[in-house]
Write an enzyme that holds these catalytic residues in place. Structure first.
Site, short mmCIF file in Angstrom:
data_model
loop_
_atom_site.label_atom_id
_atom_site.label_comp_id
_atom_site.label_asym_id
_atom_site.label_seq_id
_atom_site.Cartn_x
_atom_site.Cartn_y
_atom_site.Cartn_z
N ASP A 109 -23.65 107.93 28.39
CA ASP A 109 -24.57 106.96 28.98
C ASP A 109 -23.92 105.57 29.03
OD1 ASP A 109 -27.55 106.51 29.75
OD2 ASP A 109 -27.04 104.86 28.40
N THR A 111 -25.09 102.59 29.77
CA THR A 111 -25.82 101.49 29.13
C THR A 111 -25.56 101.50 27.62
OG1 THR A 111 -27.54 101.74 30.81
CG2 THR A 111 -28.06 100.34 28.93
N HIS A 116 -22.93 99.26 23.00
CA HIS A 116 -22.07 99.53 21.83
C HIS A 116 -20.89 98.56 21.80
CE1 HIS A 116 -19.74 102.17 19.00
NE2 HIS A 116 -18.72 101.66 19.67
N GLU A 117 -20.24 98.39 22.95
CA GLU A 117 -19.08 97.49 22.99
C GLU A 117 -19.50 96.04 22.76
OE1 GLU A 117 -16.37 98.90 22.68
OE2 GLU A 117 -16.72 100.89 23.52
N HIS A 120 -19.64 95.33 19.11
CA HIS A 120 -18.36 94.92 18.50
C HIS A 120 -18.13 93.43 18.68
CE1 HIS A 120 -16.97 98.82 17.33
NE2 HIS A 120 -16.91 99.31 18.55
N ASP A 126 -17.55 100.17 14.06
CA ASP A 126 -17.96 101.53 14.42
C ASP A 126 -18.58 102.23 13.23
OD1 ASP A 126 -17.26 101.90 17.17
OD2 ASP A 126 -15.15 101.92 16.59
ZN LIG Z 1 -16.77 101.30 19.04
#
Ligand SMILES: [Zn+2]
Length: 178
Positions: A109, A111, A116-117, A120, A126
């Site tokens: 997915d 989105t 997620h990025e 960071h 992670d």
């Molecule tokens: Zn990551």
């Protein structure tokens, strides 16, 4: 009662002054959110998903706000090399985010990947062994996981990272590497 109130008001004023000092700019007190600008023009196929990912973060945190355009410090790119989506970031609001279209074609997915990025770039590591309800579990829970919103712990950590303004976050990071 009155004295107590006066003392409390004094403490609040002091804290506000301290916040301003930490942030290094007048008016950038602790109560004000840090605005981070992002540029999604390098990922033209995913504009809506990137905006949605930013909106999900904005709904979940108070101390930082993501805004498209302006003088961007988070730059999105679209890649097709199958290397996987990733980001190069200092973890405090500056970075390049690479969205891999092959990974999207495999059923991930977009989105969720974008959110997620961004995580960071907001200082989160992670946590692949985590459940789908976590954003930072990434591809860990598999392609059936479409959740693109941070959970309460992730939101709290980001709010903590940006509690004293961007300058304080940068200072924290500088001390961590020193
Ligand atoms: Zn990551």
């Amino acid at each position: 009662m009155t004295n107590k109130r006066r003392m409390l008001a004094g403490a609040v004023a002091f804290a506000a002054a301290l916040g301003t000092q930490l942030a290094g700019a007048p008016g950038a007190g602790a109560a004000e959110a840090v605005t981070l600008h992002y540029d999604s023009s390098g990922a033209p196929d995913y504009l809506a998903q990137i905006d949605q990912a930013a909106a999900n973060w904005n709904a979940a945190v108070q101390n930082v706000k993501l805004e498209r355009g302006g003088s961007a410090t988070i730059i999105f790119h679209e890649t097709h090399d199958g290397r996987g989506s990733h980001t190069n970031t200092d973890g405090h609001g500056h970075g390049d985010i690479y969205l891999d279209s092959k990974q999207v074609d495999e059923g991930n997915d977009v989105t969720r990947i974008a959110a997620h990025e961004v995580g960071h770039n907001l200082g989160l590591p992670d946590h692949y062994e985590g459940p789908c309800s976590e954003l930072m579990s990434g591809h860990g829970p598999g392609t059936s996981c479409k959740n693109a919103k941070p959970d309460a712990q992730e939101s709290a950590k980001v709010d903590e990272n940006f509690a004293n303004g961007l300058a304080a976050v940068v200072e924290q990071a500088r001390r961590a590497v020193a």
